[in-house]
Write a protein that holds these residues in place. Structure first.
Motif, PDB file in Angstrom:
ATOM      1  N   SER A  71      -0.540  -1.836  -6.140  1.00 24.96           N
ATOM      2  CA  SER A  71      -0.691  -1.394  -4.741  1.00 24.96           C
ATOM      3  C   SER A  71      -2.156  -1.098  -4.408  1.00 24.96           C
ATOM      4  O   SER A  71      -2.552  -1.133  -3.241  1.00 24.96           O
ATOM      5  CB  SER A  71       0.176  -0.176  -4.472  1.00 24.96           C
ATOM      6  OG  SER A  71      -0.149   0.847  -5.381  1.00 24.96           O
ATOM      7  N   THR A  72      -2.953  -0.799  -5.414  1.00 21.60           N
ATOM      8  CA  THR A  72      -4.381  -0.544  -5.150  1.00 21.60           C
ATOM      9  C   THR A  72      -5.244  -1.554  -5.907  1.00 21.60           C
ATOM     10  O   THR A  72      -4.795  -2.061  -6.941  1.00 21.60           O
ATOM     11  CB  THR A  72      -4.800   0.870  -5.628  1.00 21.60           C
ATOM     12  OG1 THR A  72      -4.462   0.979  -7.012  1.00 21.60           O
ATOM     13  CG2 THR A  72      -4.141   1.935  -4.804  1.00 21.60           C
ATOM     14  N   PRO A 126       0.825  -1.213   0.000  1.00 22.86           N
ATOM     15  CA  PRO A 126       0.000   0.000   0.000  1.00 22.86           C
ATOM     16  C   PRO A 126       0.859   1.262   0.000  1.00 22.86           C
ATOM     17  O   PRO A 126       1.999   1.238   0.457  1.00 22.86           O
ATOM     18  CB  PRO A 126      -0.790  -0.121   1.309  1.00 22.86           C
ATOM     19  CG  PRO A 126      -0.002  -1.039   2.167  1.00 22.86           C
ATOM     20  CD  PRO A 126       0.760  -1.949   1.271  1.00 22.86           C
ATOM     21  N   HIS A 178      -5.896  -8.367   3.945  1.00 21.46           N
ATOM     22  CA  HIS A 178      -6.735  -8.661   2.783  1.00 21.46           C
ATOM     23  C   HIS A 178      -7.885  -9.596   3.187  1.00 21.46           C
ATOM     24  O   HIS A 178      -7.765 -10.339   4.161  1.00 21.46           O
ATOM     25  CB  HIS A 178      -5.903  -9.312   1.666  1.00 21.46           C
ATOM     26  CG  HIS A 178      -4.788  -8.439   1.186  1.00 21.46           C
ATOM     27  ND1 HIS A 178      -5.002  -7.343   0.385  1.00 21.46           N
ATOM     28  CD2 HIS A 178      -3.454  -8.475   1.431  1.00 21.46           C
ATOM     29  CE1 HIS A 178      -3.839  -6.755   0.147  1.00 21.46           C
ATOM     30  NE2 HIS A 178      -2.882  -7.419   0.769  1.00 21.46           N
ATOM     31  N   PHE A 235      -6.393  -1.488  -1.892  1.00 24.79           N
ATOM     32  CA  PHE A 235      -5.848  -2.123  -0.688  1.00 24.79           C
ATOM     33  C   PHE A 235      -6.833  -1.907   0.448  1.00 24.79           C
ATOM     34  O   PHE A 235      -7.265  -0.778   0.663  1.00 24.79           O
ATOM     35  CB  PHE A 235      -4.498  -1.509  -0.323  1.00 24.79           C
ATOM     36  CG  PHE A 235      -3.767  -2.357   0.677  1.00 24.79           C
ATOM     37  CD1 PHE A 235      -2.820  -3.281   0.273  1.00 24.79           C
ATOM     38  CD2 PHE A 235      -4.055  -2.260   2.027  1.00 24.79           C
ATOM     39  CE1 PHE A 235      -2.159  -4.087   1.194  1.00 24.79           C
ATOM     40  CE2 PHE A 235      -3.406  -3.069   2.947  1.00 24.79           C
ATOM     41  CZ  PHE A 235      -2.454  -3.979   2.537  1.00 24.79           C
ATOM     42  N   PRO A 236      -7.235  -2.888   1.183  1.00 24.50           N
ATOM     43  CA  PRO A 236      -6.947  -4.305   0.975  1.00 24.50           C
ATOM     44  C   PRO A 236      -7.696  -4.863  -0.243  1.00 24.50           C
ATOM     45  O   PRO A 236      -8.643  -4.257  -0.727  1.00 24.50           O
ATOM     46  CB  PRO A 236      -7.460  -4.938   2.270  1.00 24.50           C
ATOM     47  CG  PRO A 236      -8.542  -4.025   2.752  1.00 24.50           C
ATOM     48  CD  PRO A 236      -8.142  -2.654   2.333  1.00 24.50           C
ATOM     49  N   LYS A 237      -7.257  -6.027  -0.668  1.00 25.82           N
ATOM     50  CA  LYS A 237      -7.895  -6.674  -1.820  1.00 25.82           C
ATOM     51  C   LYS A 237      -8.780  -7.827  -1.353  1.00 25.82           C
ATOM     52  O   LYS A 237      -8.593  -8.371  -0.265  1.00 25.82           O
ATOM     53  CB  LYS A 237      -6.832  -7.251  -2.759  1.00 25.82           C
ATOM     54  CG  LYS A 237      -6.056  -6.222  -3.550  1.00 25.82           C
ATOM     55  CD  LYS A 237      -5.165  -6.906  -4.563  1.00 25.82           C
ATOM     56  CE  LYS A 237      -4.461  -5.931  -5.484  1.00 25.82           C
ATOM     57  NZ  LYS A 237      -3.682  -4.880  -4.837  1.00 25.82           N
TER      58      LYS A 237
END
Ligand code: F6R
Length: 639
Positions: free
Chosen positions: A351-352, A340, A384, A354-356
């Motif tokens: 990185s995006t 992130p 995540h 975030f979270p996944k």
């Protein structure tokens, strides 16, 4: 004689035809056979074909059967001789090659039952020699073989001519290599049940055929294919003796071709286009060969090992070394779901967002923890939303002893607490009676399969709890293709795809992990991957927007690791994380100590995983990067 391929750009001593998949290769061979049958028929002659068994020719026989049923290809004019048969072996046993041939070919075509021949696995030993001579005589009487179809063992055997078989050998009784018994143990469930001997046509019997086609599918055959076609012929690799035949072709798929020099090191066989991937592969290979860190390679090293062409194109070794070093460095990340608040363009994951939302597909109930346990825990610990889709029940890999223990527990539980439930009593009585009278070659009853599946389900759930997932994040899919009760599974079906589409739509993940085992073209892992790919494709065609932002990462199952040159994301693990993963694997008690279908590797799953993860970390270290305790490796799936 079939047209020869242009061998100027390869080191191959036998013509090799490469197809994208076993299906396409099999269709090619089926057409060769069909043409031959028709050609012979037109001349009023019988067509004599030598046949093989095993997993390799199944797709070929399926295509021949299709041609018979849909295109009227007739086998009335065909005489066949099979290569081999286990000894001793009853013709009707499930593992017998008689049974195999009847099931996959003979009973589905119009071949005259008097026209197919296989060695007899039931004769007393003193009669075998005479029988073998008689078998040779019958082949000659039929006019000799017009075409011989072969598979290849990972040790290079053809028929059951194990390494050391002489080029002059004829049909005979032989002792099977332990490696062959292990490789074939999946047909029997247990290595101790695999016969120790077999009757096989000899190498000279095979070489007398007018034409020979050897087929091979999958990555596990790649090393032996290279040896057989590129190295000198030797009795140590019986298939290499086929170099002495002037009309022999290898028909293989891309995975089985992957070790051939023209693919593995194309710069050694002719001009090649220096893509970043090929540069990485060449330089990493050079560094490993010389046992030097990448940044220490010199112009001389490049020149001495056939990479002068690359130097000419790129100028200087230092520049190339750096380029490869950065590629390796950028594949390492402690943030499998993306880091992130960074915009590192070369980070393996975005990185995006975030979270996944992450969905791990696990073909069997323990593949998630065995193959990517460290990454699984990191993803969860880094916040995540991790889901696991257990694709199959994995029920056939639970031993009868293990299930008996659980049934005893259930019976004891009822007795101790005085539970008097007639339905559950009946189920437990039936299950016990079934197990008491079960024959070793018999399929489990529906109840036993359900109980075995339940055992594995409880183990998977316990592992998820250990990682920290809650009930809503655990999904048991029970894909129906798996539920045959035998080693052999059905092909992927509509219901498998639909169940997968439903789960994907429910979660709408940004990141998906799948087992990318392309090595075994008939295996459960491959079907599980095909199902996900097909499901994603359909969702894409339907126009769901979220799917465009979903990346698929592939991990390797328990059996293998990615080649170091292919790895696109390597997740480091500390010694503590290694230990934590080991305990996660231990939870799968039904798979510990004695796994029924272990293949030709007798280490336990946790040992394989640890050795493999430590091995990857060591290779990175050897190449001059930071050496971690262990690493899990991934490759991104690109359609
Ligand atoms: C079978 C035979 C063997 C197999 C070989 C490969 O009749 O003679 O040589 O062809 O063991 O087996 P699969 O195809 O199962 O990998």
């Amino acid at each position: 004689m079939r047209p020869r391929i242009d061998l100027t750009d390869s080191l191959e001593k036998i013509p090799v035809k490469i197809f994208p998949s076993p299906k396409e290769g099999s269709v090619y061979v089926a057409n060769v056979i069909a043409d031959l049958i028709k050609e012979k028929e037109a001349k009023g002659e019988k067509c004599v074909i030598g046949l093989a068994t095993g997993s390799t020719p199944k797709t070929l026989y399926a295509e021949l059967v299709r041609m018979h049923k849909q295109e009227g290809l007739s086998f009335k004019n065909v005489i066949t001789f099979n290569l081999d048969q286990y000894y001793p072996m009853e013709a009707n046993a499930l593992q017998s090659y008689h049974y195999f041939m009847r099931k996959y070919l003979f009973e589905q075509t119009d071949i005259d039952p008097h026209n197919y021949f296989l060695p007899d696995g039931m004769l007393p030993k003193e009669k075998v020699k005479e029988h073998a001579l008689e078998y040779e005589r019958k082949i000659e009487e039929a006019g000799g073989m017009d075409l011989q179809i072969l598979g290849i063992g990972v040790n290079g055997h053809i028929g059951f001519n194990e390494p050391g078989s002489a080029i002059y050998s004829k049909t005979r009784l032989i002792t099977l290599d332990n490696s062959t018994r292990l490789a074939n143990s999946h047909e029997f469930g247990n290595i101790s049940q695999v016969p120790r001997m077999a009757i096989t046509m000899g190498i000279s019997t095979i070489l007398k055929s007018k034409e020979i086609i050897l087929m091979a599918w999958g990555q596990n055959k790649a090393p032996v294919i290279k040896k057989a076609v590129e190295d000198d012929d030797t009795e140590d690799v019986p298939a290499s003796l086929l170099q002495n035949h002037d009309d022999c072709t290898f028909v293989i798929d891309e995975a089985a071709a992957s070790e051939l020099t023209r693919f593995k090191s194309p710069w050694l066989t002719g001009e090649c286009e220096w893509t970043p991937k090929i540069i990485r592969s060449a330089v990493v290979g050079l560094a490993l060969k010389l046992n030097k860190p990448v940044l220490s390679l010199t112009n001389n090293d490049y020149n001495d090992f056939g990479l002068s062409d690359l130097l000419t194109e790129k100028g200087d070794s230092y520049e190339i070394n750096l380029e490869v070093y950065y590629m390796l460095r950028d594949s390492i990340s402690g943030w499998p779901g993306g880091k992130p608040n960074t915009s590192h363009a070369r980070h393996p994951e975005r990185s995006t967002p975030f979270p996944k939302k992450v969905l791990i597909f696990s073909p069997h109930p323990d593949d998630d923890i065995i193959s990517m346990g460290g990454t699984f825990m990191r993803l969860h610990d880094q916040g995540h939303e991790v889901h696991v889709g257990y694709q199959t029940s994995g029920n056939i890999a639970v031993t009868d002893e293990f299930v008996t223990r659980f049934i005893d527990f259930a019976v004891g539980f009822e007795n101790i607490f005085g539970i008097d439930d007639t339905k559950s009593k009946k189920i437990l009585d039936d299950a016990t009676a079934f197990l008491n009278s079960k024959r070793s070659t018999e399929k489990d009853s529906e109840e036993i399969r359900t109980i075995k599946g339940l055992i594995r389900r409880c183990e998977a759930r316990a592992t998820c709890k250990y990682v920290g997932l809650n009930e809503e994040q655990i999904h048991f899919m029970n894909l129906p293709f798996y539920e045959t009760g035998t080693i052999e599974k059905n092909p992927m079906g509509e219901e498998d795809i639909q169940l997968t589409i439903d789960l994907l739509r429910k979660i709408k993940p940004e990141q998906v992990f799948c087992a990318g085992d392309l090595a075994d073209p008939h295996g459960t892992h491959k079907v599980c991957l095909d199902v996900v790919v097909e499901a994603m494709e359909r969702i894409r065609t339907d126009g769901d927007k979220w799917i465009g932002d979903c990346w698929i990462w592939l991990y390797k199952g328990a059996w293998q690791e990615w080649d170091i040159t292919e790895i696109e994301m390597a997740i480091p693990m500390s010694p503590d994380q290694v230990r934590k993963k080991r305990y996660g694997i231990f939870i799968h008690q039904s798979q510990k100590d004695s796994v029924p279908f272990q293949g030709d590797d007798n280490r336990e799953f946790w040992q394989r995983a640890e050795e493999r993860n430590a091995g990857t970390a060591k290779l990175y270290g050897q190449l001059g990067l930071t050496q971690y305790a262990a690493m899990e490796a991934f490759v991104r799936w690109k359609e």
